[in-house]
Design a protein around this motif. Sequence first.
Motif, PDB file in Angstrom:
ATOM      1  N   SER A   1       0.731  -1.233  -0.054  1.00  0.00           N
ATOM      2  CA  SER A   1       0.052  -0.066  -0.023  1.00  0.00           C
ATOM      3  C   SER A   1       0.778   1.335  -0.247  1.00  0.00           C
ATOM      4  CB  SER A   1      -0.881  -0.025   1.235  1.00  0.00           C
ATOM      5  OG  SER A   1      -0.272  -0.007   2.446  1.00  0.00           O
TER       6      SER A   1
ATOM      7  N   LEU B   1     -12.531   1.734   5.545  1.00  0.00           N
ATOM      8  CA  LEU B   1     -12.254   0.619   4.783  1.00  0.00           C
ATOM      9  C   LEU B   1     -11.728  -0.731   5.612  1.00  0.00           C
ATOM     10  CD1 LEU B   1     -11.437  -0.357   1.750  1.00  0.00           C
ATOM     11  CD2 LEU B   1      -9.008   0.317   2.358  1.00  0.00           C
TER      12      LEU B   1
ATOM     13  N   TYR C   1      -5.199   4.266  -0.131  1.00  0.00           N
ATOM     14  CA  TYR C   1      -5.959   5.648   0.020  1.00  0.00           C
ATOM     15  C   TYR C   1      -6.300   6.096   1.382  1.00  0.00           C
ATOM     16  CZ  TYR C   1      -6.464   4.667  -5.164  1.00  0.00           C
ATOM     17  OH  TYR C   1      -6.270   4.458  -6.187  1.00  0.00           O
TER      18      TYR C   1
ATOM     19  N   MET D   1      -9.865   3.197  -9.547  1.00  0.00           N
ATOM     20  CA  MET D   1      -9.855   3.160  -8.152  1.00  0.00           C
ATOM     21  C   MET D   1      -9.812   4.382  -7.511  1.00  0.00           C
ATOM     22  SD  MET D   1     -10.099  -0.056  -6.684  1.00  0.00           S
ATOM     23  CE  MET D   1      -9.625  -1.484  -7.336  1.00  0.00           C
ATOM     24  N   ASP D   2      -8.864   5.236  -8.283  1.00  0.00           N
ATOM     25  CA  ASP D   2      -8.761   6.838  -8.067  1.00  0.00           C
ATOM     26  C   ASP D   2     -10.223   7.306  -7.963  1.00  0.00           C
ATOM     27  OD1 ASP D   2      -6.013   6.558  -7.913  1.00  0.00           O
ATOM     28  OD2 ASP D   2      -5.519   7.338  -9.789  1.00  0.00           O
TER      29      ASP D   2
ATOM     30  N   ALA E   1     -12.156   6.170  -4.798  1.00  0.00           N
ATOM     31  CA  ALA E   1     -11.830   6.698  -3.826  1.00  0.00           C
ATOM     32  C   ALA E   1     -12.183   8.301  -3.694  1.00  0.00           C
ATOM     33  CB  ALA E   1     -10.347   6.594  -3.479  1.00  0.00           C
TER      34      ALA E   1
ATOM     35  N   LEU F   1      -9.713   6.984   2.936  1.00  0.00           N
ATOM     36  CA  LEU F   1     -10.766   5.805   3.018  1.00  0.00           C
ATOM     37  C   LEU F   1     -10.439   5.065   4.535  1.00  0.00           C
ATOM     38  CD1 LEU F   1     -11.018   4.503  -0.283  1.00  0.00           C
ATOM     39  CD2 LEU F   1     -12.594   6.026   0.721  1.00  0.00           C
TER      40      LEU F   1
ATOM     41  N   SER G   1     -13.369  -4.363   0.714  1.00  0.00           N
ATOM     42  CA  SER G   1     -12.326  -4.567  -0.619  1.00  0.00           C
ATOM     43  C   SER G   1     -11.648  -6.068  -0.588  1.00  0.00           C
ATOM     44  CB  SER G   1     -11.322  -3.549  -0.593  1.00  0.00           C
ATOM     45  OG  SER G   1     -10.520  -3.716  -1.834  1.00  0.00           O
TER      46      SER G   1
ATOM     47  N   SER H   1      -4.697  -1.285  -4.534  1.00  0.00           N
ATOM     48  CA  SER H   1      -5.422  -1.655  -3.561  1.00  0.00           C
ATOM     49  C   SER H   1      -6.088  -0.393  -3.008  1.00  0.00           C
ATOM     50  CB  SER H   1      -4.470  -2.279  -2.505  1.00  0.00           C
ATOM     51  OG  SER H   1      -5.105  -2.166  -1.286  1.00  0.00           O
ATOM     52  N   LEU H   2      -7.160  -0.516  -2.425  1.00  0.00           N
ATOM     53  CA  LEU H   2      -7.940   0.578  -1.925  1.00  0.00           C
ATOM     54  C   LEU H   2      -7.222   0.944  -0.529  1.00  0.00           C
ATOM     55  CD1 LEU H   2     -11.581   0.386  -2.422  1.00  0.00           C
ATOM     56  CD2 LEU H   2     -10.127   1.974  -3.473  1.00  0.00           C
TER      57      LEU H   2
ATOM     58  N   GLU I   1      -9.376  -8.831  -1.709  1.00  0.00           N
ATOM     59  CA  GLU I   1      -8.242  -8.510  -2.516  1.00  0.00           C
ATOM     60  C   GLU I   1      -7.455  -9.944  -2.319  1.00  0.00           C
ATOM     61  OE1 GLU I   1      -6.054  -4.812  -1.840  1.00  0.00           O
ATOM     62  OE2 GLU I   1      -7.985  -3.900  -1.755  1.00  0.00           O
TER      63      GLU I   1
END
Length: 375
Positions: free
Chosen positions: A67, A212, A205, A168-169, A172, A208, A185, A201-202, A187
Amino acid sequence: MLARAKALEAEGRSIVNLGIGQPDFAPAPHIVEAAIKALHDGHHGYTPAAGLPQLREAVAADLESRSGRPLDPERVLIVPGGKVTMFLAILMFGQPGVEIVYPDPGFPIYRSLIEYSGATPVPLPLREANGFAFSAEEALSLIGPRTRLVIINSPANPTGGVTPASEMDRLAAGLQEHPQVAVLSDEIYGRLLYDGRKHASLLAYEGLDERLILLDGWSKTFAMTGWRLGYSYWPRSLIEPAVRLAINSFSCVNAAAQFAGLAALTGPQEAVTQMCAAFAARRRQVVEGLNALPGVTCVEPGGAFYAFPNITGTGMPAKQLETALLENAGVATLAGTSFGLLGEGYLRISYANSPENLRSGIERIGTLLSEQGVD
């Protein structure tokens, strides 16, 4: 379907199983040895409900590397398989009167648990024209005043679709307008990617961070499906309730499996690389073979180990073709409708099988379609 396939095998029928969603590889030897050593060393008792501290630290370190930001081991929860994270998250947010957005076609447990919780399931379409990646714009458009949770899955089961970082951008950024909405999420296939793709991957961010829930584990990446070992990363405000639910349901994850999971994360990774390379070769084999069949087209999946061919050209509904393939051709597949209403017109083919079996299975499918007059 898979139970019927086993029953036919027990009767002496030759069955090529292209339906099972688990790697056909064994865990790396150092993983197995770590579990054996843990047992010999006397690790037979309860562990902390959230998991062994050293394992939670290893998970956090691994997630940090993916991340690109610091993460807190205290927010890691070790669970007996990925489904437990789904259950805990949907149990927290699902109740009558609220809505939960989930992918369709998608892992069938999403909708099942949403309905179990009393919430209203709202499908997020995954479209072939988009490579089965989700559209952030479409996902955001489905959020209303009653939405409490959005579930995403990339790389995806059953389609193999991979959602790019650009989407994803957008997701978010758009979720900043919906502070009441949490995100789960999934994954679990995050390291099974092809053609140089990078996992988005979220967890990366920070905006979030407090809503998340990340789901991952050892089943797919390390070929440890039967070990029932997964993990999740929670918002600061939810980790204590999640641990409390763990205490009141499964108490803790078995000790030996956790030591094996620690060895998997911190030990040699060559087996993962080799398995992914083998899946990449099988993916090419399967996609080429499917596209050569009458009435069948197949987009190339970007991740996981599934192909999701379009079978509308055969003239048969998905469930009818699934049954015909098993009963008449000895090939186990799964109808796309097993994964949602939008799965009609598709089959899920798992290429977690040997190249020889994949070749045989596709040849049998072709023979059946020719016998059915498909051209």
